[in-house]
Design an enzyme around this catalytic site. Structure first.
Site, PDB file in Angstrom:
ATOM      1  N   GLU A   1      -9.783  -1.996   5.186  1.00 21.40           N
ATOM      2  CA  GLU A   1     -10.401  -1.883   6.600  1.00 21.40           C
ATOM      3  C   GLU A   1     -11.581  -2.673   6.661  1.00 21.40           C
ATOM      4  OE1 GLU A   1      -8.946  -0.091   8.805  1.00 21.40           O
ATOM      5  OE2 GLU A   1      -8.499   2.122   8.253  1.00 21.40           O
TER       6      GLU A   1
ATOM      7  N   HIS B   1      -7.505  -4.922  10.143  1.00 21.58           N
ATOM      8  CA  HIS B   1      -7.252  -4.584   8.845  1.00 21.58           C
ATOM      9  C   HIS B   1      -5.784  -5.083   8.290  1.00 21.58           C
ATOM     10  CE1 HIS B   1      -4.937  -0.512  10.035  1.00 21.58           C
ATOM     11  NE2 HIS B   1      -4.087  -1.251   9.585  1.00 21.58           N
TER      12      HIS B   1
ATOM     13  N   ASN C   1      -7.701  -3.116  14.233  1.00 20.06           N
ATOM     14  CA  ASN C   1      -9.079  -3.317  13.889  1.00 20.06           C
ATOM     15  C   ASN C   1      -9.190  -4.793  12.907  1.00 20.06           C
ATOM     16  OD1 ASN C   1      -8.170  -2.466  11.633  1.00 20.06           O
ATOM     17  ND2 ASN C   1      -9.527  -0.389  11.604  1.00 20.06           N
TER      18      ASN C   1
ATOM     19  N   ASP D   1       0.766  -1.147  -0.078  1.00 16.06           N
ATOM     20  CA  ASP D   1      -0.040  -0.031  -0.033  1.00 16.06           C
ATOM     21  C   ASP D   1       0.778   1.260   0.012  1.00 16.06           C
ATOM     22  OD1 ASP D   1       0.989  -0.449   2.570  1.00 16.06           O
ATOM     23  OD2 ASP D   1      -1.056  -0.901   3.468  1.00 16.06           O
TER      24      ASP D   1
HETATM   25  C1  GLP Z   1      -0.637   0.374   8.736  1.00 17.12           C
HETATM   26  C2  GLP Z   1      -0.328  -0.687   7.609  1.00 17.12           C
HETATM   27  C3  GLP Z   1      -0.440  -2.197   7.518  1.00 17.12           C
HETATM   28  C4  GLP Z   1       0.236  -2.462   8.960  1.00 17.12           C
HETATM   29  C5  GLP Z   1      -0.667  -1.905  10.078  1.00 17.12           C
HETATM   30  C6  GLP Z   1      -0.021  -2.242  11.341  1.00 17.12           C
HETATM   31  O1  GLP Z   1      -2.037   0.551   8.546  1.00 17.12           O
HETATM   32  N1  GLP Z   1      -0.920  -0.204   6.216  1.00 17.12           N
HETATM   33  O2  GLP Z   1       0.257  -2.810   6.445  1.00 17.12           O
HETATM   34  O3  GLP Z   1      -0.007  -3.785   9.125  1.00 17.12           O
HETATM   35  O4  GLP Z   1      -0.496  -0.533  10.032  1.00 17.12           O
HETATM   36  O5  GLP Z   1       1.254  -1.440  11.695  1.00 17.12           O
HETATM   37  P1  GLP Z   1       2.077  -1.746  12.873  1.00 17.12           P
HETATM   38  O6  GLP Z   1       2.983  -2.783  12.317  1.00 17.12           O
HETATM   39  O7  GLP Z   1       2.780  -0.400  13.247  1.00 17.12           O
HETATM   40  O8  GLP Z   1       1.241  -2.056  14.059  1.00 17.12           O
END
Ligand code: GLP
Length: 243
Positions: free
Chosen positions: A144, A139, A137, A68
Protein backbone atom coordinates in the site's frame (compact mmCIF):
# COMPACT_ATOMS: atom_id res chain seq x y z
CA UNK A 1 12.55 0.36 -19.85
CA UNK A 2 8.81 0.29 -20.32
CA UNK A 3 7.05 -1.16 -23.34
CA UNK A 4 3.36 -0.51 -23.77
CA UNK A 5 0.73 -2.53 -25.58
CA UNK A 6 -2.45 -0.51 -25.79
CA UNK A 7 -5.25 -2.84 -26.79
CA UNK A 8 -8.80 -2.02 -27.82
CA UNK A 9 -10.57 -3.88 -25.07
CA UNK A 10 -10.33 -6.33 -22.19
CA UNK A 11 -10.46 -9.37 -24.47
CA UNK A 12 -7.50 -8.21 -26.52
CA UNK A 13 -5.61 -7.12 -23.42
CA UNK A 14 -6.07 -10.63 -22.00
CA UNK A 15 -5.02 -12.23 -25.28
CA UNK A 16 -1.83 -10.18 -25.53
CA UNK A 17 -0.85 -10.80 -21.92
CA UNK A 18 -1.55 -14.54 -22.25
CA UNK A 19 0.59 -14.64 -25.39
CA UNK A 20 3.50 -13.10 -23.51
CA UNK A 21 3.22 -15.69 -20.76
CA UNK A 22 2.85 -18.46 -23.34
CA UNK A 23 6.04 -17.23 -25.02
CA UNK A 24 7.85 -17.32 -21.68
CA UNK A 25 6.82 -20.92 -21.02
CA UNK A 26 7.73 -22.01 -24.55
CA UNK A 27 11.16 -20.41 -24.24
CA UNK A 28 11.81 -21.85 -20.80
CA UNK A 29 9.54 -24.76 -19.84
CA UNK A 30 10.70 -24.71 -16.20
CA UNK A 31 10.37 -20.95 -15.84
CA UNK A 32 9.30 -19.23 -12.65
CA UNK A 33 6.05 -17.36 -13.14
CA UNK A 34 5.13 -14.71 -10.60
CA UNK A 35 1.35 -14.70 -10.52
CA UNK A 36 -1.29 -12.24 -9.43
CA UNK A 37 -4.94 -12.25 -8.42
CA UNK A 38 -7.65 -9.62 -8.76
CA UNK A 39 -10.26 -9.34 -11.48
CA UNK A 40 -7.90 -7.98 -14.14
CA UNK A 41 -5.94 -11.20 -14.85
CA UNK A 42 -8.98 -13.49 -14.97
CA UNK A 43 -9.28 -13.16 -18.75
CA UNK A 44 -5.64 -13.96 -19.34
CA UNK A 45 -5.86 -17.07 -17.16
CA UNK A 46 -8.83 -18.16 -19.28
CA UNK A 47 -6.71 -17.80 -22.41
CA UNK A 48 -3.87 -19.79 -20.86
CA UNK A 49 -6.31 -22.59 -20.01
CA UNK A 50 -7.53 -22.46 -23.60
CA UNK A 51 -3.93 -22.76 -24.85
CA UNK A 52 -3.41 -25.72 -22.55
CA UNK A 53 -6.59 -27.41 -23.81
CA UNK A 54 -5.38 -26.92 -27.37
CA UNK A 55 -2.03 -28.53 -26.53
CA UNK A 56 -0.12 -25.35 -27.11
CA UNK A 57 1.50 -25.23 -23.69
CA UNK A 58 2.74 -27.63 -21.05
CA UNK A 59 2.77 -26.53 -17.40
CA UNK A 60 4.38 -29.69 -16.04
CA UNK A 61 7.70 -28.04 -15.25
CA UNK A 62 6.48 -24.51 -14.62
CA UNK A 63 7.03 -23.13 -11.13
CA UNK A 64 4.84 -20.39 -9.72
CA UNK A 65 5.03 -17.90 -6.91
CA UNK A 66 2.06 -15.73 -6.06
CA UNK A 67 2.22 -12.18 -4.84
CA UNK A 68 0.01 -12.30 -1.83
CA UNK A 69 -2.58 -13.93 0.40
CA UNK A 70 -5.02 -12.69 3.01
CA UNK A 71 -3.96 -13.37 6.56
CA UNK A 72 -6.45 -15.65 8.29
CA UNK A 73 -8.08 -17.24 5.25
CA UNK A 74 -7.46 -20.92 4.70
CA UNK A 75 -6.74 -22.18 1.19
CA UNK A 76 -10.30 -23.49 0.82
CA UNK A 77 -11.95 -20.20 1.69
CA UNK A 78 -13.62 -19.03 -1.55
CA UNK A 79 -12.09 -15.55 -1.20
CA UNK A 80 -8.58 -16.76 -0.47
CA UNK A 81 -6.03 -16.25 -3.20
CA UNK A 82 -5.18 -19.97 -3.03
CA UNK A 83 -8.75 -20.71 -3.98
CA UNK A 84 -8.75 -18.05 -6.70
CA UNK A 85 -5.65 -19.53 -8.30
CA UNK A 86 -7.03 -23.05 -8.15
CA UNK A 87 -10.30 -21.99 -9.69
CA UNK A 88 -8.83 -19.84 -12.44
CA UNK A 89 -5.70 -21.74 -13.38
CA UNK A 90 -4.09 -24.45 -11.32
CA UNK A 91 -6.94 -26.98 -11.33
CA UNK A 92 -7.37 -26.55 -15.08
CA UNK A 93 -3.82 -27.17 -16.30
CA UNK A 94 -1.15 -29.83 -15.72
CA UNK A 95 0.85 -27.90 -13.17
CA UNK A 96 2.58 -29.95 -10.47
CA UNK A 97 1.14 -28.85 -7.14
CA UNK A 98 4.60 -29.10 -5.57
CA UNK A 99 5.64 -26.27 -7.88
CA UNK A 100 2.95 -23.88 -6.64
CA UNK A 101 3.83 -21.30 -4.00
CA UNK A 102 1.68 -18.81 -2.10
CA UNK A 103 2.15 -17.16 1.29
CA UNK A 104 0.68 -19.20 4.13
CA UNK A 105 -2.37 -17.17 5.18
CA UNK A 106 -3.01 -19.53 8.07
CA UNK A 107 0.30 -18.79 9.76
CA UNK A 108 -0.60 -16.46 12.62
CA UNK A 109 2.97 -15.51 13.35
CA UNK A 110 3.52 -12.79 10.75
CA UNK A 111 7.30 -12.69 11.11
CA UNK A 112 7.47 -16.43 10.55
CA UNK A 113 5.09 -16.37 7.56
CA UNK A 114 7.06 -13.57 5.90
CA UNK A 115 10.50 -15.07 6.59
CA UNK A 116 9.36 -18.43 5.25
CA UNK A 117 8.01 -16.90 2.07
CA UNK A 118 11.25 -14.99 1.51
CA UNK A 119 13.08 -18.32 1.64
CA UNK A 120 10.62 -19.77 -0.88
CA UNK A 121 11.21 -16.86 -3.27
CA UNK A 122 14.97 -17.06 -2.79
CA UNK A 123 15.05 -20.81 -3.43
CA UNK A 124 13.23 -20.43 -6.73
CA UNK A 125 16.33 -18.64 -7.97
CA UNK A 126 14.69 -15.65 -9.63
CA UNK A 127 11.30 -14.85 -11.13
CA UNK A 128 11.34 -14.91 -14.94
CA UNK A 129 8.19 -12.90 -15.41
CA UNK A 130 6.09 -11.27 -12.72
CA UNK A 131 2.48 -10.56 -13.51
CA UNK A 132 1.02 -7.54 -11.74
CA UNK A 133 -2.26 -5.70 -11.48
CA UNK A 134 -2.55 -2.26 -9.99
CA UNK A 135 -4.82 -1.05 -7.20
CA UNK A 136 -6.76 2.20 -7.43
CA UNK A 137 -4.32 3.82 -5.03
CA UNK A 138 -1.28 2.55 -6.92
CA UNK A 139 -0.66 -0.51 -4.78
CA UNK A 140 1.08 -3.50 -6.31
CA UNK A 141 0.44 -6.88 -4.73
CA UNK A 142 -0.69 -5.60 -1.33
CA UNK A 143 2.05 -3.02 -0.95
CA UNK A 144 0.00 0.00 0.00
CA UNK A 145 1.04 3.67 -0.29
CA UNK A 146 3.62 4.30 2.43
CA UNK A 147 6.58 6.43 3.46
CA UNK A 148 9.05 3.94 2.06
CA UNK A 149 9.21 1.06 -0.41
CA UNK A 150 8.98 -2.36 1.22
CA UNK A 151 11.76 -4.90 0.81
CA UNK A 152 10.89 -8.54 1.50
CA UNK A 153 7.60 -10.22 2.27
CA UNK A 154 5.61 -8.19 4.76
CA UNK A 155 2.36 -8.25 6.65
CA UNK A 156 0.25 -5.26 5.72
CA UNK A 157 -2.74 -3.61 7.26
CA UNK A 158 -4.99 -3.06 4.27
CA UNK A 159 -6.12 0.50 3.67
CA UNK A 160 -9.76 1.50 3.81
CA UNK A 161 -9.83 2.01 0.04
CA UNK A 162 -8.42 -1.48 -0.63
CA UNK A 163 -10.85 -3.09 1.82
CA UNK A 164 -13.71 -1.26 0.12
CA UNK A 165 -12.50 -2.18 -3.37
CA UNK A 166 -12.07 -5.84 -2.42
CA UNK A 167 -15.35 -6.01 -0.47
CA UNK A 168 -17.12 -6.65 -3.75
CA UNK A 169 -15.96 -10.24 -3.45
CA UNK A 170 -17.20 -10.64 0.12
CA UNK A 171 -20.71 -10.47 1.64
CA UNK A 172 -19.80 -7.20 3.39
CA UNK A 173 -16.73 -4.99 3.99
CA UNK A 174 -16.60 -6.35 7.57
CA UNK A 175 -15.72 -9.76 6.21
CA UNK A 176 -12.66 -8.56 4.30
CA UNK A 177 -9.56 -9.58 6.25
CA UNK A 178 -7.73 -6.58 7.68
CA UNK A 179 -4.27 -7.96 7.02
CA UNK A 180 -2.48 -9.69 4.20
CA UNK A 181 0.92 -11.18 3.52
CA UNK A 182 2.52 -9.72 0.44
CA UNK A 183 5.71 -10.06 -1.50
CA UNK A 184 7.76 -6.89 -0.94
CA UNK A 185 8.53 -4.26 -3.55
CA UNK A 186 12.24 -5.10 -3.63
CA UNK A 187 11.40 -8.77 -4.33
CA UNK A 188 9.03 -7.75 -7.13
CA UNK A 189 11.71 -5.48 -8.56
CA UNK A 190 14.14 -8.41 -8.71
CA UNK A 191 11.94 -10.19 -11.27
CA UNK A 192 13.66 -10.32 -14.64
CA UNK A 193 10.59 -9.02 -16.37
CA UNK A 194 7.38 -7.38 -15.17
CA UNK A 195 4.06 -7.76 -16.98
CA UNK A 196 1.45 -5.31 -15.71
CA UNK A 197 -2.13 -5.71 -16.87
CA UNK A 198 -4.71 -2.99 -16.45
CA UNK A 199 -8.15 -2.20 -17.78
CA UNK A 200 -11.03 0.25 -17.38
CA UNK A 201 -11.25 3.99 -17.14
CA UNK A 202 -11.22 3.85 -13.34
CA UNK A 203 -7.52 2.98 -13.54
CA UNK A 204 -6.58 5.74 -16.01
CA UNK A 205 -5.71 8.37 -13.39
CA UNK A 206 -3.57 6.07 -11.28
CA UNK A 207 -1.75 4.78 -14.38
CA UNK A 208 -0.87 8.37 -15.30
CA UNK A 209 0.33 9.10 -11.79
CA UNK A 210 2.33 5.87 -11.50
CA UNK A 211 4.06 5.92 -14.87
CA UNK A 212 4.13 9.56 -15.93
CA UNK A 213 4.47 11.10 -12.47
CA UNK A 214 7.12 11.15 -9.75
CA UNK A 215 8.61 8.01 -8.30
CA UNK A 216 7.33 7.86 -4.75
CA UNK A 217 6.34 5.19 -2.21
CA UNK A 218 3.04 7.07 -1.94
CA UNK A 219 2.32 5.51 -5.35
CA UNK A 220 4.03 2.09 -4.98
CA UNK A 221 3.72 1.17 -8.68
CA UNK A 222 5.78 4.25 -9.61
CA UNK A 223 8.96 2.35 -8.69
CA UNK A 224 8.42 0.23 -11.80
CA UNK A 225 9.67 3.20 -13.83
CA UNK A 226 13.15 2.19 -12.67
CA UNK A 227 12.84 -1.50 -13.63
CA UNK A 228 14.85 -2.49 -16.73
CA UNK A 229 12.11 -4.56 -18.38
CA UNK A 230 8.46 -3.68 -17.86
CA UNK A 231 5.65 -4.54 -20.26
CA UNK A 232 2.34 -2.80 -19.68
CA UNK A 233 -0.64 -4.36 -21.40
CA UNK A 234 -3.82 -2.40 -21.02
CA UNK A 235 -7.06 -1.47 -22.68
CA UNK A 236 -7.45 1.92 -24.31
CA UNK A 237 -9.47 3.30 -21.39
CA UNK A 238 -6.87 2.57 -18.74
CA UNK A 239 -4.07 3.73 -21.05
CA UNK A 240 -5.90 6.89 -22.13
CA UNK A 241 -2.86 9.08 -21.37
CA UNK A 242 -0.31 6.85 -23.09
CA UNK A 243 0.69 6.77 -26.75
C1 GLP B 1 -5.82 -6.65 -4.97
C2 GLP B 1 -4.58 -7.52 -5.20
C3 GLP B 1 -3.67 -6.90 -6.22
C4 GLP B 1 -4.46 -6.46 -7.43
C5 GLP B 1 -5.43 -5.38 -7.04
C6 GLP B 1 -6.27 -4.86 -8.19
O1 GLP B 1 -5.71 -5.79 -3.90
N1 GLP B 1 -3.85 -7.80 -4.01
O2 GLP B 1 -2.67 -7.85 -6.57
O3 GLP B 1 -3.59 -5.98 -8.43
O4 GLP B 1 -6.30 -5.90 -6.07
O5 GLP B 1 -7.33 -5.73 -8.43
P1 GLP B 1 -8.27 -5.68 -9.68
O6 GLP B 1 -7.52 -6.31 -10.79
O7 GLP B 1 -9.46 -6.51 -9.26
O8 GLP B 1 -8.62 -4.25 -9.92
Amino acid sequence: MIRIYKEDNYEQMSQRAADLILAQILLKPDCVLGLATGSTPIGLYEKLVEYYNNNRVDFSQVRTVNLDEYKGLDPNHPQSYHYFMNQNLFSKVNIDENNINLPNGMEEDSMKACAEYDVVIENLGGIDIQLLGIGHNGHIAFNEPAEYFTKGTNCVALTKSTIEANSRFFASPDEVPKYAYTMGIASIMKAKRILLVVNSKEKADIMKEAFLGNITPKVPASILQTHPDVIIVGDSEALRDFE
